[in-house]
Design an enzyme around this catalytic site. Structure first.
Site, PDB file in Angstrom:
ATOM      1  N   ASP A   1       0.956  -1.386  -0.165  1.00  0.00           N
ATOM      2  CA  ASP A   1      -0.738   0.029  -0.058  1.00  0.00           C
ATOM      3  C   ASP A   1       0.812   1.397   0.176  1.00  0.00           C
ATOM      4  O   ASP A   1       1.657   1.402   1.390  1.00  0.00           O
ATOM      5  CB  ASP A   1      -0.610  -0.306   1.437  1.00  0.00           C
ATOM      6  CG  ASP A   1      -2.076   1.352   0.793  1.00  0.00           C
ATOM      7  OD1 ASP A   1      -1.899   1.719   0.312  1.00  0.00           O
ATOM      8  OD2 ASP A   1      -2.427   1.193   2.481  1.00  0.00           O
TER       9      ASP A   1
ATOM     10  N   ASP B   1      -2.487   6.173  -6.300  1.00  0.00           N
ATOM     11  CA  ASP B   1      -1.840   5.187  -4.066  1.00  0.00           C
ATOM     12  C   ASP B   1      -2.275   3.966  -5.574  1.00  0.00           C
ATOM     13  O   ASP B   1      -3.039   3.802  -5.528  1.00  0.00           O
ATOM     14  CB  ASP B   1      -3.713   5.603  -3.540  1.00  0.00           C
ATOM     15  CG  ASP B   1      -3.161   4.885  -2.752  1.00  0.00           C
ATOM     16  OD1 ASP B   1      -2.583   4.080  -2.158  1.00  0.00           O
ATOM     17  OD2 ASP B   1      -5.181   4.832  -2.476  1.00  0.00           O
TER      18      ASP B   1
END
Ligand SMILES: *[C@@H]1O[C@H](CO)[C@@H](O)[C@H](O)[C@H]1NC(C)=O
Ligand SMILES: *[C@@H]1O[C@H](CO)[C@@H](O)[C@H](O)[C@H]1NC(C)=O
Ligand SMILES: *[C@@H]1O[C@H](CO)[C@@H](O)[C@H](O)[C@H]1NC(C)=O
Ligand SMILES: *[C@@H]1O[C@H](CO)[C@@H](O)[C@H](O)[C@H]1NC(C)=O
Ligand SMILES: *[C@@H]1O[C@H](CO)[C@@H](O)[C@H](O)[C@H]1NC(C)=O
Length: 486
Positions: free
Chosen positions: A159, A364
């Site tokens: 992440d 992201d």
């Protein structure tokens, strides 16, 4: 300046349109578009896994891990095929989109300075000071790393939108969810160490927006992180030996040893934090890799990609770099990019670049669907629908309002989509980076609009599929190269 450039832009747009209309036909929808063709089957996962050749390997400069999608035939967590069109398939996709909404809301609220207290409903709140609940959530791509002595294999969601690496830990004082690998047991590791709550490293947690606390029994440092979808992990902030690949081992790696873990992380053992704060993996390994990493997210869950740390030298063919930015001090964990425009079918959608630049954009790996300022999304959607007129639209899925039924087609033609950045760089998306495919009868434009134009945009992981995305943090740039994994 803002007003003037918008004004000028509008004039130029209408001017260009007039010329194009005069040259071709009086009907605007007949304007020539460049289209691409893709086989419908290539948008859907196969029932068996075809790993790519870039399996985990290390050369003297870089280490590569294999990336798999959490659900699908390449994941050891998911043996049921997700390729047939069933009710539960719909539910599964709807759940992914619902979690994605929660993640985006939490990212936006984090950056909009709206602070919630995430621990008021948690029993563990007593051991943690109730402070800002800075929350970031789940992604869908996993890599396997080693932790402890002897090293235990753990599959973690990676992440770029969060900093702390954590895994579930025995004895799971309050709660652990189901994970497929054995849960990490620090008492079986010779290299595990708790941090003292008076250490400077412990205080670092709060600068990363993570709650910090102190165990009354052992005066050891506690962390607490709650994600947008309500999932959370609370436990000991500790030091451990971290094995990225057999050749790359880091002593004293800071991570969260989760004793109370609840929520939607089901399957994976935790999270690998690749954000920009100094507790992230990228910063903790900076001496070795000089803040350089790259990944390729596979086109479907039946193929694999890679995550590479360090600059192996042979950078991908056709790579283009754009400037890495920071949206604000508050958002310093996120990778900001200077998105200024989008093209559909080779034509710029009519949105002033100031719409993008005033809100800003981050990239992201954990957000699924790309979010755009409302005005920009509306223009993109209209242009895309125009280019997809030949196909029958079908019902929307959650936040996706532009869906098509491709059943019965072998190939489909679609207008290509490209991102334009302020420094003149354009990045063409892969076909699999344009559609969120529920089934062959429901393939949706994988973009959504923010409520208005004030929230920043997020380049999500669907749009990054098959691209080599290169983060040269020390060099202040992010690069993209096409078709780097299957
Ligand atoms: C479908 O597309 C593939 C390449 O994507 C191409 O080789 C094939 O000829 C196309 N078939 C038709 C019927 O257009
Ligand atoms: C680490 O701290 C926890 C309390 O938060 C304690 O239960 C555990 O025994 C400690 N582990 C070690 C190896 O000191
Ligand atoms: C988590 O996984 C278990 C076992 O695989 C399953 O029974 C449960 O429904 C899953 N929970 C969620 C929230 O997906
Ligand atoms: C990490 O950042 C915090 C706040 O910016 C700073 O106080 C701390 O010294 C930094 N730690 C390291 C190891 O660089
Ligand atoms: C739509 O279909 C027609 C007829 O098959 C074809 O000529 C045209 O190129 C198609 N348009 C697009 C945008 O694919």
């Amino acid at each position: 300046m803002g007003f003037f450039s918008v004004f000028l832009f509008l004039i130029l747009c209408s001017f260009e349109k007039d010329i194009a209309l005069a040259a071709t036909s009086p009907e605007p929808h007949l304007l020539p578009h460049t289209t691409h063709t893709v086989e419908v089957n290539s948008l859907l996962p196969a029932t068996t896994c075809t790993p790519s050749s870039t399996k985990g390997h290390t050369n003297n400069k870089a280490s590569t891990l294999e990336v798999v999608h959490k659900h699908g035939p390449c994941s050891k967590f998911d043996k049921s095929s997700k390729t047939s069109t069933t009710k539960s398939d719909d539910k599964y996709h709807a759940q992914i989109l619902k979690q994605d909404e929660a993640r985006v809301n939490s990212i936006h609220s984090r950056l909009n300075y709206r602070i919630h207290d995430p621990f008021t409903q948690s029993a563990a709140a007593t051991t943690l000071p109730a402070k800002s609940g800075l929350l970031l959530g789940s992604g869908n791509y996993l890599v396997t790393v080693g932790l402890g002595t002897p090293a235990k294999q753990l599959s973690l969601v990676f992440d770029t939108g969060s900093d702390l690496t954590w895994t579930q830990c025995r004895p799971c004082v309050r709660s652990c969810y189901t994970q497929s690998e054995p849960i990490f047991d620090p008492s079986l590791s010779a290299s595990y160490k708790n941090l003292s709550c008076t250490s400077a490293t412990c205080t670092q947690l709060s600068s990363a927006g993570i709650q910090q606390g102190c165990s009354s029994a052992s005066s050891s440092c506690l962390y607490g992180i709650r994600y947008g979808d309500g999932s959370f992990s609370i436990g000991d902030f500790a030091n451990e030996k971290f094995t990225l690949t057999s050749a790359d081992v880091f002593e004293g790696f800071l991570f969260g040893c989760g004793q109370d873990n609840e929520g939607l992380f089901n399957g994976s053992a935790g999270l690998l934090g690749l954000g920009r704060n100094n507790i992230s993996l990228v910063e903790q390994t900076a001496r070795k890799y000089n803040r350089f990493f790259s990944y390729c997210l596979p086109s479907t869950s039946s193929s694999t990609g890679h995550l590479t740390f360090g600059n192996g030298g042979g950078s991908a063919n056709g790579i283009k770099f754009t400037k890495l930015t920071t949206l604000s001090e508050r958002a310093s964990s996120f990778y900001g990019l200077g998105l200024t425009g989008i093209s559909v079918g080779g034509r710029q959608v009519p949105v002033a670049s100031s719409v993008f630049s005033s809100s800003g954009t981050i990239i992201d790996s954990g957000t699924v669907i790309t979010r755009l300022p409302a005005t920009a999304y509306a223009a993109l959607r209209d242009a895309f629908r125009e280019g997809m007129k030949n196909y029958t639209m079908t019902r929307p899925v959650s936040l996706l309002d532009t869906c098509y039924n491709f059943r019965g087609y072998k190939n489909v033609s679609y207008p290509g989509i490209a991102f334009g950045f302020g420094d003149g760089v354009t990045v063409d998306l892969d076909a699999t980076g344009i559609f969120f495919v529920v089934s062959s009868s429901q393939a949706c434009l994988a973009f959504a609009g923010n409520e208005d134009d004030s929230g920043f945009g997020i380049i999500g992981n669907v749009q990054q599929k098959r691209l080599e995305v290169v983060y040269d943090v020390a060099g202040g740039k992010v690069g993209f190269a096409p078709a780097s994994c299957p």
